[in-house]
Write a protein that holds these residues in place. Structure first.
Motif, PDB file in Angstrom:
ATOM      1  N   SER A   1       0.804  -1.423  -0.108  1.00 39.62           N
ATOM      2  CA  SER A   1       0.099  -0.058   0.055  1.00 39.62           C
ATOM      3  C   SER A   1       0.827   1.229  -0.012  1.00 39.62           C
TER       4      SER A   1
ATOM      5  N   GLU B   1       2.694   8.074   0.630  1.00 38.75           N
ATOM      6  CA  GLU B   1       1.696   7.860  -0.246  1.00 38.75           C
ATOM      7  C   GLU B   1       1.191   6.805  -0.489  1.00 38.75           C
TER       8      GLU B   1
ATOM      9  N   ARG C   1      -3.333   1.810  -4.267  1.00 39.72           N
ATOM     10  CA  ARG C   1      -4.078   0.520  -4.390  1.00 39.72           C
ATOM     11  C   ARG C   1      -2.989  -0.337  -5.132  1.00 39.72           C
TER      12      ARG C   1
ATOM     13  N   PRO D   1      -4.393   6.162  -6.202  1.00 38.68           N
ATOM     14  CA  PRO D   1      -4.387   6.408  -4.718  1.00 38.68           C
ATOM     15  C   PRO D   1      -5.242   5.404  -4.086  1.00 38.68           C
ATOM     16  N   LEU D   2      -5.215   5.287  -2.804  1.00 31.92           N
ATOM     17  CA  LEU D   2      -5.693   4.375  -2.014  1.00 31.92           C
ATOM     18  C   LEU D   2      -7.284   4.852  -2.071  1.00 31.92           C
ATOM     19  N   VAL D   3      -7.413   5.990  -1.996  1.00 31.34           N
ATOM     20  CA  VAL D   3      -8.839   6.717  -2.038  1.00 31.34           C
ATOM     21  C   VAL D   3      -8.976   7.587  -2.843  1.00 31.34           C
TER      22      VAL D   3
ATOM     23  N   ASN E   1     -13.771   6.747   1.448  1.00 35.11           N
ATOM     24  CA  ASN E   1     -12.776   7.010   2.226  1.00 35.11           C
ATOM     25  C   ASN E   1     -12.446   5.782   3.084  1.00 35.11           C
TER      26      ASN E   1
ATOM     27  N   MET F   1      -8.957   4.619   4.039  1.00 38.18           N
ATOM     28  CA  MET F   1      -7.874   5.573   5.030  1.00 38.18           C
ATOM     29  C   MET F   1      -8.404   5.750   6.412  1.00 38.18           C
TER      30      MET F   1
ATOM     31  N   ASN G   1      -5.221  10.535   0.572  1.00 40.61           N
ATOM     32  CA  ASN G   1      -4.588   9.213   0.377  1.00 40.61           C
ATOM     33  C   ASN G   1      -3.280   9.199   1.063  1.00 40.61           C
ATOM     34  N   ARG G   2      -2.830  10.064   1.889  1.00 43.76           N
ATOM     35  CA  ARG G   2      -1.508  10.203   2.575  1.00 43.76           C
ATOM     36  C   ARG G   2      -1.459  10.140   4.027  1.00 43.76           C
TER      37      ARG G   2
END
Length: 453
Positions: A362, A376, A379, A386-388, A397, A400, A419-420
């Motif tokens: 991740s 950062e 996915r 970005p993860l979200v 969201n 996160m 996403n940070r």
């Protein structure tokens, strides 16, 4: 460490009830928040009324650079309160004069005049006003990935989504892309390419906007809230050269990055750049009493030698805030806090975070310096998705939110934005405490890993 207060859930419940009944919180949908009731804080930790203790990897809002409740700063505030609690800004007051002297000694170049404000946003407001009056021009250029404060001019200079609801005041603001190789808007593959293309883009924007219409370019020396993207080595010198070429005032926003956060007194020192105006707040007194300001170059100060500067604040250079600044700067010198931040970054945070990146799918990128870092979260390391999503909320969201909850469950309070997660502990955190926090991040990232593909 002073022992924690004995758990007192009843008082905590009363504090929470009064908050929910009467306090209107910033940047929040009031009915959707559940603020933690804090009972106390010291050093790098704070605790609630239930007796739960948290290692603070946020430094409040990246301002407690020397941690909570440093005894020398607390004593200085108490002594100042007993001597002179407050006084109007038009007078010469010892705490104010000494704070200005100590700040001016540490700012680079000839930034020797200090205009005090109550915080960072007001510092930006007044810096832009100075630049416009000095040049006789109106336009100001700012980067998309940026944050400059919540007041009218400052929020309209800001590049993140918090600006959108207040964009009616953006007349005279022109935006551009600053360098960010990981998500390069210039299709660059190296730092050198990113730097060169970003400067070319900026100069083209200046050309098409009309150089004679532009009063200032404002940049965070190292952007904070927007993602701690340390600029390529030649970028800020290149911006300085463009400003000199076209008679544009360079404003560097050091509200978050200043006063030791990056391992130097001011982040611009990493790049050997001296701005015309430098804004500061937060770490100047570790946030103990609200204080901000503008450090002003000689050529801009001379503009107002025989022409009044049309700006001021009732509490400008408040004695309590300035006394806290004097004590904080002295503590930072005596205890080597700036050097500690540099050492911490080089020997603990950077290697520890890069090790986490190697183990966790991740973690897409690690970046930062000193006690100023960001992870950062993505996915996929390959696609860098970005993860979200950008500016995600609600169910979008969830990854996160789950990561943040995992941190808090294990006793770490994280700084999360989009996403940070930012790793921004007090600059004088001990190595043992920093490693404790990294161990919690290691565990919590396994939760983020579950959302990778």
């Amino acid at each position: 460490m002073t022992p924690q207060r004995t758990p007192d859930p009843q008082t905590g419940a009363a504090v929470k009830a009064a908050d929910r009944a009467h306090v209107f919180h910033s940047w929040s949908a009031q009915g959707l928040i559940d603020p933690l009731a804090v009972a106390g804080a010291e050093g790098s930790y704070f605790w609630d009324y239930e007796g739960n203790r948290f290692l603070d990897f946020t430094s409040g809002l990246v301002f407690t650079n020397i941690g909570y409740q440093h005894p020398k700063v607390v004593a200085a505030i108490q002594e100042q309160a007993a001597t002179m609690t407050t006084f109007a800004p038009a007078f010469a007051v010892e705490a104010r004069s000494e704070a200005a002297r100590l700040i001016a000694e540490r700012t680079p170049g000839d930034l020797d005049k200090i205009f005090f404000t109550n915080g960072g946003a007001e510092a930006v407001e007044n810096a832009i006003r100075m630049a416009r009056l000095h040049t006789g021009r109106h336009k100001v250029m700012s980067a998309y990935r940026s944050y400059h404060g919540g007041t009218n001019t400052a929020i309209n200079l800001t590049g993140d989504p918090r600006r959108w609801a207040s964009d009616s005041g953006s007349a005279g603001v022109t935006r551009f892309w600053a360098p960010f190789l990981y998500r390069s808007p210039f299709h660059a593959t190296t730092e050198a390419e990113e730097c060169a293309r970003a400067l070319k883009h900026l100069e083209e924007t200046i050309t098409f906007e009309g150089p004679a219409t532009i009063a200032a370019i404002i940049l965070e020396s190292v952007p904070g809230t927007a993602g701690i993207m340390t600029p390529p080595a030649g970028y800020l010198p290149g911006v300085r050269a463009l400003c000199d070429r076209y008679g544009i005032v360079l404003v560097l926003d050091e509200v978050m990055a200043g006063f030791g956060r990056t391992g130097k007194w001011f982040a611009c020192e990493h790049f050997d750049v001296v701005p015309d105006l430098l804004t500061f707040a937060k770490g100047v007194n570790s946030g103990y009493v609200p204080l901000g300001g503008v450090a002003i170059s000689r050529k801009i100060a001379e503009t107002f030698e025989h022409r009044p500067f049309p700006g001021g604040l009732t509490y400008s250079g408040h004695p309590l805030a300035c006394a806290a600044a004097v004590a904080t700067i002295n503590v930072m010198e005596e205890e080597g806090v700036v050097e500690q931040a540099a050492h911490l970054g080089a020997t603990v945070l950077e290697p520890g975070l890069r090790e986490l990146a190697e183990r966790h799918p991740s973690v897409g990128e690690v970046r930062g310096l000193g006690a100023f870092w960001a992870l950062e979260l993505v996915r996929s390391k390959e696609t860098r998705e970005p993860l979200v999503p950008y500016n995600a909320s609600g169910a979008d969201n969830a990854p996160m939110a789950a990561f943040g909850a995992a941190c808090k469950k294990r006793g770490l309070w994280p700084f999360i934005n989009m996403n940070r997660t930012h790793v921004v502990p007090p600059c004088n955190i001990t190595e043992a405490e920093a490693k404790e926090g990294l161990a919690v991040l290691d565990e919590a990232l396994t939760v983020a890993d579950e959302y990778t593909v």
